[in-house]
Design a protein around this motif. Sequence first.
Motif, PDB file in Angstrom:
ATOM      1  N   ILE A  62       0.840  -0.930  -0.204  1.00 45.11           N
ATOM      2  CA  ILE A  62       0.128   0.079   0.106  1.00 45.11           C
ATOM      3  C   ILE A  62       0.959   1.059   0.121  1.00 45.11           C
ATOM      4  N   ASP A  63       0.494   2.002  -0.697  1.00 43.29           N
ATOM      5  CA  ASP A  63       1.307   3.469  -0.851  1.00 43.29           C
ATOM      6  C   ASP A  63       0.533   4.553   0.106  1.00 43.29           C
ATOM      7  N   ILE A  64       0.971   5.080   1.181  1.00 43.70           N
ATOM      8  CA  ILE A  64       0.850   5.986   2.073  1.00 43.70           C
ATOM      9  C   ILE A  64       2.080   6.909   2.341  1.00 43.70           C
ATOM     10  N   SER A  65       1.821   8.151   1.564  1.00 40.95           N
ATOM     11  CA  SER A  65       2.847   9.120   1.632  1.00 40.95           C
ATOM     12  C   SER A  65       3.323   9.425   3.001  1.00 40.95           C
ATOM     13  N   ASP A  66       4.362  10.039   3.146  1.00 44.81           N
ATOM     14  CA  ASP A  66       4.834  10.764   4.273  1.00 44.81           C
ATOM     15  C   ASP A  66       3.809  11.872   4.831  1.00 44.81           C
ATOM     16  N   SER A  67       3.332  12.573   3.734  1.00 43.61           N
ATOM     17  CA  SER A  67       2.333  13.597   4.162  1.00 43.61           C
ATOM     18  C   SER A  67       1.004  13.001   4.705  1.00 43.61           C
ATOM     19  N   ASP A  68       0.597  11.947   4.048  1.00 43.82           N
ATOM     20  CA  ASP A  68      -0.714  11.367   4.670  1.00 43.82           C
ATOM     21  C   ASP A  68      -0.349  10.882   6.038  1.00 43.82           C
ATOM     22  N   ILE A  69       0.826  10.271   6.430  1.00 43.43           N
ATOM     23  CA  ILE A  69       1.038   9.876   7.705  1.00 43.43           C
ATOM     24  C   ILE A  69       1.105  10.878   8.813  1.00 43.43           C
ATOM     25  N   LYS A  70       1.826  12.082   8.444  1.00 38.95           N
ATOM     26  CA  LYS A  70       1.930  13.194   9.291  1.00 38.95           C
ATOM     27  C   LYS A  70       0.726  13.888   9.509  1.00 38.95           C
ATOM     28  N   ASN A  71      -0.546  13.805   8.391  1.00 39.65           N
ATOM     29  CA  ASN A  71      -1.603  14.368   8.562  1.00 39.65           C
ATOM     30  C   ASN A  71      -2.569  13.737   9.221  1.00 39.65           C
ATOM     31  N   ALA A  72      -2.430  12.432   9.993  1.00 39.23           N
ATOM     32  CA  ALA A  72      -2.872  11.590  10.820  1.00 39.23           C
ATOM     33  C   ALA A  72      -2.704  12.150  12.164  1.00 39.23           C
ATOM     34  N   ALA A  73      -3.925  12.705  12.645  1.00 36.08           N
ATOM     35  CA  ALA A  73      -3.705  13.771  13.936  1.00 36.08           C
ATOM     36  C   ALA A  73      -3.220  12.667  15.169  1.00 36.08           C
ATOM     37  N   THR A  74      -3.950  11.275  15.081  1.00 33.61           N
ATOM     38  CA  THR A  74      -3.584  10.401  16.154  1.00 33.61           C
ATOM     39  C   THR A  74      -3.182   9.073  15.450  1.00 33.61           C
ATOM     40  N   LEU A  75      -2.624   8.144  16.457  1.00 30.75           N
ATOM     41  CA  LEU A  75      -2.550   6.733  15.942  1.00 30.75           C
ATOM     42  C   LEU A  75      -3.617   6.138  15.543  1.00 30.75           C
ATOM     43  N   GLY A  76      -4.951   6.315  16.108  1.00 35.83           N
ATOM     44  CA  GLY A  76      -6.059   5.626  15.809  1.00 35.83           C
ATOM     45  C   GLY A  76      -6.431   6.099  14.554  1.00 35.83           C
ATOM     46  N   ARG A  77      -6.328   7.297  14.077  1.00 40.42           N
ATOM     47  CA  ARG A  77      -6.708   7.775  12.609  1.00 40.42           C
ATOM     48  C   ARG A  77      -5.648   7.201  11.588  1.00 40.42           C
ATOM     49  N   LEU A  78      -4.249   6.987  11.935  1.00 46.36           N
ATOM     50  CA  LEU A  78      -3.529   6.397  11.476  1.00 46.36           C
ATOM     51  C   LEU A  78      -3.674   5.057  11.084  1.00 46.36           C
ATOM     52  N   ASP A  79      -4.007   4.160  12.129  1.00 49.36           N
ATOM     53  CA  ASP A  79      -4.450   2.853  11.937  1.00 49.36           C
ATOM     54  C   ASP A  79      -5.812   2.732  11.080  1.00 49.36           C
ATOM     55  N   LEU A  80      -6.570   3.683  11.159  1.00 44.82           N
ATOM     56  CA  LEU A  80      -7.856   3.616  10.102  1.00 44.82           C
ATOM     57  C   LEU A  80      -7.331   3.850   8.678  1.00 44.82           C
ATOM     58  N   LEU A  81      -6.412   4.809   8.542  1.00 43.12           N
ATOM     59  CA  LEU A  81      -5.963   5.105   7.179  1.00 43.12           C
ATOM     60  C   LEU A  81      -5.434   3.983   6.623  1.00 43.12           C
ATOM     61  N   ILE A  82      -4.357   3.215   7.395  1.00 39.42           N
ATOM     62  CA  ILE A  82      -3.860   2.070   7.081  1.00 39.42           C
ATOM     63  C   ILE A  82      -4.918   0.832   6.490  1.00 39.42           C
ATOM     64  N   THR A  83      -5.933   0.688   7.467  1.00 32.47           N
ATOM     65  CA  THR A  83      -6.898  -0.568   7.469  1.00 32.47           C
ATOM     66  C   THR A  83      -7.706  -0.093   6.016  1.00 32.47           C
ATOM     67  N   THR A  84      -7.898   1.273   5.751  1.00 32.67           N
ATOM     68  CA  THR A  84      -8.841   1.620   4.563  1.00 32.67           C
ATOM     69  C   THR A  84      -7.908   1.295   3.375  1.00 32.67           C
ATOM     70  N   LYS A  85      -6.721   1.522   3.449  1.00 31.02           N
ATOM     71  CA  LYS A  85      -5.957   1.374   2.264  1.00 31.02           C
ATOM     72  C   LYS A  85      -5.634  -0.129   1.958  1.00 31.02           C
ATOM     73  N   ARG A  86      -5.681  -0.726   2.930  1.00 32.89           N
ATOM     74  CA  ARG A  86      -5.310  -2.421   2.864  1.00 32.89           C
ATOM     75  C   ARG A  86      -6.546  -3.153   2.308  1.00 32.89           C
ATOM     76  N   ASN A  87      -7.724  -2.469   2.668  1.00 31.80           N
ATOM     77  CA  ASN A  87      -8.986  -2.896   2.248  1.00 31.80           C
ATOM     78  C   ASN A  87      -9.402  -2.470   0.894  1.00 31.80           C
ATOM     79  N   GLY A  88      -8.427  -1.534   0.327  1.00 30.00           N
ATOM     80  CA  GLY A  88      -8.845  -0.930  -1.142  1.00 30.00           C
ATOM     81  C   GLY A  88     -10.004  -0.029  -0.955  1.00 30.00           C
ATOM     82  N   ARG A  89     -10.116   0.527  -0.167  1.00 30.63           N
ATOM     83  CA  ARG A  89     -11.229   1.603   0.015  1.00 30.63           C
ATOM     84  C   ARG A  89     -10.832   3.055  -0.316  1.00 30.63           C
TER      85      ARG A  89
END
Length: 76
Positions: A49-76
């Motif tokens: 999965i491709d998550i840019s540095d800026s996408d990671i930095k823009n996740a305000a919390t680890l919970g939001r980062l986890d949601l972003l990763i899960t969403t990308k892994r599920n192809g949504r």
Amino acid sequence: MTGDLTRILTDDLKLPADRLTDDASLDHAGFDSLAVVELSVLLTDRYGIDISDSDIKNAATLGRLDLLITTKRNGR
């Protein structure tokens, strides 16, 4: 936070486990600019999965980062 993310943060990035909560900011969890880059590369290598540095930095919390990763892994 999922176990996969927790393992990456503690085992690969060597972040302190006691700071890894869903509501923790990246700064509080121990992220620096190198950790952001390393996480981006690890996610590409391990999960394809491709998550840019800026996408990671823009996740305000680890919970939001986890949601972003899960969403990308599920192809949504």
